[in-house]
Design a protein around this motif. Structure first.
Motif, PDB file in Angstrom:
ATOM      1  N   MET A   1       0.841  -1.195   0.000  1.00 27.19           N
ATOM      2  CA  MET A   1       0.000   0.000   0.000  1.00 27.19           C
ATOM      3  C   MET A   1       0.878   1.247   0.000  1.00 27.19           C
ATOM      4  SD  MET A   1      -2.874  -1.300  -0.267  1.00 27.19           S
ATOM      5  CE  MET A   1      -3.681   0.293  -0.251  1.00 27.19           C
ATOM      6  N   LEU A   2       0.253   2.371  -0.362  1.00 30.12           N
ATOM      7  CA  LEU A   2       0.983   3.628  -0.438  1.00 30.12           C
ATOM      8  C   LEU A   2       1.338   4.128   0.958  1.00 30.12           C
ATOM      9  CD1 LEU A   2       1.915   5.721  -2.579  1.00 30.12           C
ATOM     10  CD2 LEU A   2      -0.199   6.974  -2.088  1.00 30.12           C
ATOM     11  N   ARG A   3       2.611   4.381   1.177  1.00 29.95           N
ATOM     12  CA  ARG A   3       3.055   4.896   2.465  1.00 29.95           C
ATOM     13  C   ARG A   3       2.675   6.372   2.617  1.00 29.95           C
ATOM     14  NH1 ARG A   3       9.369   2.885   3.019  1.00 29.95           N
ATOM     15  NH2 ARG A   3       8.997   0.626   2.912  1.00 29.95           N
ATOM     16  N   GLU A   4       2.703   6.839   3.854  1.00 31.42           N
ATOM     17  CA  GLU A   4       2.567   8.269   4.091  1.00 31.42           C
ATOM     18  C   GLU A   4       3.801   8.974   3.530  1.00 31.42           C
ATOM     19  OE1 GLU A   4      -0.048   9.839   5.291  1.00 31.42           O
ATOM     20  OE2 GLU A   4      -1.102   7.902   5.505  1.00 31.42           O
ATOM     21  N   TRP A   5       3.613  10.191   3.058  1.00 30.39           N
ATOM     22  CA  TRP A   5       4.715  10.923   2.436  1.00 30.39           C
ATOM     23  C   TRP A   5       5.935  10.997   3.352  1.00 30.39           C
ATOM     24  CZ3 TRP A   5       6.293  12.559  -2.152  1.00 30.39           C
ATOM     25  CH2 TRP A   5       7.310  13.521  -2.215  1.00 30.39           C
ATOM     26  N   ASP A   6       5.722  11.257   4.628  1.00 23.82           N
ATOM     27  CA  ASP A   6       6.840  11.388   5.560  1.00 23.82           C
ATOM     28  C   ASP A   6       7.582  10.080   5.787  1.00 23.82           C
ATOM     29  OD1 ASP A   6       6.336  14.072   5.893  1.00 23.82           O
ATOM     30  OD2 ASP A   6       5.135  13.808   7.723  1.00 23.82           O
ATOM     31  N   ASP A   7       6.954   8.960   5.417  1.00 25.65           N
ATOM     32  CA  ASP A   7       7.574   7.654   5.604  1.00 25.65           C
ATOM     33  C   ASP A   7       8.338   7.178   4.369  1.00 25.65           C
ATOM     34  OD1 ASP A   7       6.569   7.472   8.178  1.00 25.65           O
ATOM     35  OD2 ASP A   7       4.716   6.496   7.526  1.00 25.65           O
ATOM     36  N   GLU A  16       9.637  16.253  -7.819  1.00 27.11           N
ATOM     37  CA  GLU A  16       9.387  15.457  -9.020  1.00 27.11           C
ATOM     38  C   GLU A  16       8.525  14.230  -8.706  1.00 27.11           C
ATOM     39  OE1 GLU A  16      13.319  17.581  -9.705  1.00 27.11           O
ATOM     40  OE2 GLU A  16      12.291  16.570  -8.031  1.00 27.11           O
ATOM     41  N   VAL A  17       8.726  13.642  -7.534  1.00 21.07           N
ATOM     42  CA  VAL A  17       7.964  12.464  -7.128  1.00 21.07           C
ATOM     43  C   VAL A  17       6.608  12.870  -6.553  1.00 21.07           C
ATOM     44  CG1 VAL A  17       7.904  10.497  -5.529  1.00 21.07           C
ATOM     45  CG2 VAL A  17      10.024  11.062  -6.736  1.00 21.07           C
ATOM     46  N   ARG A  18       6.555  14.027  -5.921  1.00 19.62           N
ATOM     47  CA  ARG A  18       5.341  14.469  -5.238  1.00 19.62           C
ATOM     48  C   ARG A  18       4.133  14.493  -6.171  1.00 19.62           C
ATOM     49  NH1 ARG A  18       4.299  16.264   0.331  1.00 19.62           N
ATOM     50  NH2 ARG A  18       2.054  16.019   0.279  1.00 19.62           N
ATOM     51  N   GLU A  19       4.326  14.920  -7.407  1.00 26.52           N
ATOM     52  CA  GLU A  19       3.228  14.978  -8.372  1.00 26.52           C
ATOM     53  C   GLU A  19       2.549  13.620  -8.515  1.00 26.52           C
ATOM     54  OE1 GLU A  19       2.580  15.344 -13.219  1.00 26.52           O
ATOM     55  OE2 GLU A  19       4.509  15.939 -12.328  1.00 26.52           O
ATOM     56  N   TYR A  20       3.335  12.580  -8.642  1.00 28.55           N
ATOM     57  CA  TYR A  20       2.804  11.230  -8.844  1.00 28.55           C
ATOM     58  C   TYR A  20       2.245  10.665  -7.537  1.00 28.55           C
ATOM     59  CZ  TYR A  20       5.344  11.762 -13.188  1.00 28.55           C
ATOM     60  OH  TYR A  20       5.798  12.246 -14.401  1.00 28.55           O
ATOM     61  N   TYR A  21       2.873  11.012  -6.426  1.00 30.57           N
ATOM     62  CA  TYR A  21       2.370  10.569  -5.118  1.00 30.57           C
ATOM     63  C   TYR A  21       0.954  11.099  -4.893  1.00 30.57           C
ATOM     64  CZ  TYR A  21       1.948   9.899  -0.107  1.00 30.57           C
ATOM     65  OH  TYR A  21       1.500   9.515   1.140  1.00 30.57           O
ATOM     66  N   ASN A  22       0.732  12.362  -5.211  1.00 26.99           N
ATOM     67  CA  ASN A  22      -0.586  12.971  -5.013  1.00 26.99           C
ATOM     68  C   ASN A  22      -1.657  12.276  -5.855  1.00 26.99           C
ATOM     69  OD1 ASN A  22       0.442  14.799  -3.192  1.00 26.99           O
ATOM     70  ND2 ASN A  22       0.709  16.434  -4.693  1.00 26.99           N
ATOM     71  N   ILE A  23      -1.270  11.838  -7.052  1.00 23.96           N
ATOM     72  CA  ILE A  23      -2.214  11.118  -7.923  1.00 23.96           C
ATOM     73  C   ILE A  23      -2.608   9.787  -7.283  1.00 23.96           C
ATOM     74  CG2 ILE A  23      -2.453   9.900 -10.129  1.00 23.96           C
ATOM     75  CD1 ILE A  23      -0.656  12.092 -11.358  1.00 23.96           C
ATOM     76  N   LEU A  24      -1.614   9.039  -6.818  1.00 21.03           N
ATOM     77  CA  LEU A  24      -1.880   7.721  -6.221  1.00 21.03           C
ATOM     78  C   LEU A  24      -2.594   7.837  -4.876  1.00 21.03           C
ATOM     79  CD1 LEU A  24       1.449   5.843  -7.050  1.00 21.03           C
ATOM     80  CD2 LEU A  24      -0.763   5.621  -8.193  1.00 21.03           C
ATOM     81  N   ALA A  25      -2.344   8.920  -4.154  1.00 23.75           N
ATOM     82  CA  ALA A  25      -2.992   9.118  -2.851  1.00 23.75           C
ATOM     83  C   ALA A  25      -4.507   9.243  -2.992  1.00 23.75           C
ATOM     84  CB  ALA A  25      -2.426  10.364  -2.168  1.00 23.75           C
ATOM     85  N   GLN A  26      -4.969   9.610  -4.187  1.00 23.80           N
ATOM     86  CA  GLN A  26      -6.402   9.720  -4.446  1.00 23.80           C
ATOM     87  C   GLN A  26      -7.002   8.393  -4.928  1.00 23.80           C
ATOM     88  OE1 GLN A  26      -7.994  12.633  -3.703  1.00 23.80           O
ATOM     89  NE2 GLN A  26      -5.953  13.294  -3.002  1.00 23.80           N
ATOM     90  N   LYS A  27      -6.155   7.383  -5.053  1.00 24.30           N
ATOM     91  CA  LYS A  27      -6.610   6.108  -5.626  1.00 24.30           C
ATOM     92  C   LYS A  27      -6.270   4.929  -4.721  1.00 24.30           C
ATOM     93  CE  LYS A  27      -6.172   7.824 -10.372  1.00 24.30           C
ATOM     94  NZ  LYS A  27      -5.658   7.556 -11.733  1.00 24.30           N
TER      95      LYS A  27
END
Length: 231
Positions: A1-7, A16-27
């Motif tokens: 599963m998707l980890r918390e950003w701080d982890d 550069e990674v944050r953009e994709y993390y935000n997309i997956l965090a909604q899914k």
């Protein structure tokens, strides 16, 4: 599963990674369905393929000296290193006498190995890696450690999810060996030319991530193995 950003590992916590993390965090629901699909299907496949895989193992042992499986260290989600399961298609210790990627007429490929590669049967043991959670059916192909160490920051976004047996990039570059065949410095050409092009597909797959889209990728993979050209 998707980890918390701080982890996330430090090397992944960049814009550069944050953009994709935000997309997956909604899914996150889709990510749970993805893992459920992987567990159910890999379990079924392990039962169905047990006898064919045992037969392939015997043929490999009869064809050349060396182990049945090729267990090179690869990288998956969050930079975790694991030893991938693949049927050995090359001479023993091939990675010590050549590049980590393979060209079309690579002299290290065995007679049976060439046939397994053409049908992608060498990938079948990766159902063990899917069950273990190190891989998924669909995702960025797991790269060797030395290639991951040369990733651009944006490429690290592909490590937000487990590595995959197949992907849209794999389909488009199913003849990667031929592309590298004429290269004098295989590793250099792969990192500077082939890998960036594959990453465009991998990153686009994250932007458009969805379970049904991944199922479509699986079907496209089957058609590609049967000869359909998606390039």
């Amino acid at each position: 599963m998707l980890r918390e950003w701080d982890d996330l590992p430090r090397f992944m916590k960049c814009e550069e990674v944050r953009e994709y993390y935000n997309i997956l965090a909604q899914k996150k629901t889709s990510l749970r369905l993805k893992r459920g699909f992987d567990l159910v299907v890999s379990g079924i496949m392990l039962v169905v393929l047990a006898i064919p895989m045992a037969f392939i193992a015997v043929v490999i042992k009869l064809d050349s000296k060396g182990p049945v499986f090729y267990r090179q260290e690869r990288v998956t989600a969050y930079g975790k290193k694991f030893r991938i399961h693949k049927f050995r298609t090359m001479v023993d210790n091939a990675d010590k006498i050549g590049a980590a990627v393979t060209v079309d007429d690579d002299s290290r490929i065995t007679r049976i190995g060439a046939k397994l590669r053409n049908l992608r049967f060498d990938e079948l043991p990766q159902v063990f890696d899917v069950l273990a959670g190190d891989m998924s059916f669909v995702g960025t192909r797991p790269e060797a450690v030395k290639y991951v160490e040369q990733y651009k920051p944006e490429f690290n976004a592909t490590l937000l999810m487990p590595a995959g047996i197949t992907s849209e990039a794999s389909i488009r570059y199913k003849d990667e060996c031929k592309l590298l065949d004429a290269a004098g410095k295989v590793d250099e050409v792969y990192v500077n030319q082939v890998l960036p092009k594959k990453m465009k597909w991998n990153l686009e797959s994250i932007r458009k991530f969805g379970v049904f889209r991944e199922i479509l990728t699986i079907f496209r993979t089957v058609f590609a193995v049967l000869g359909k050209d998606y390039s």
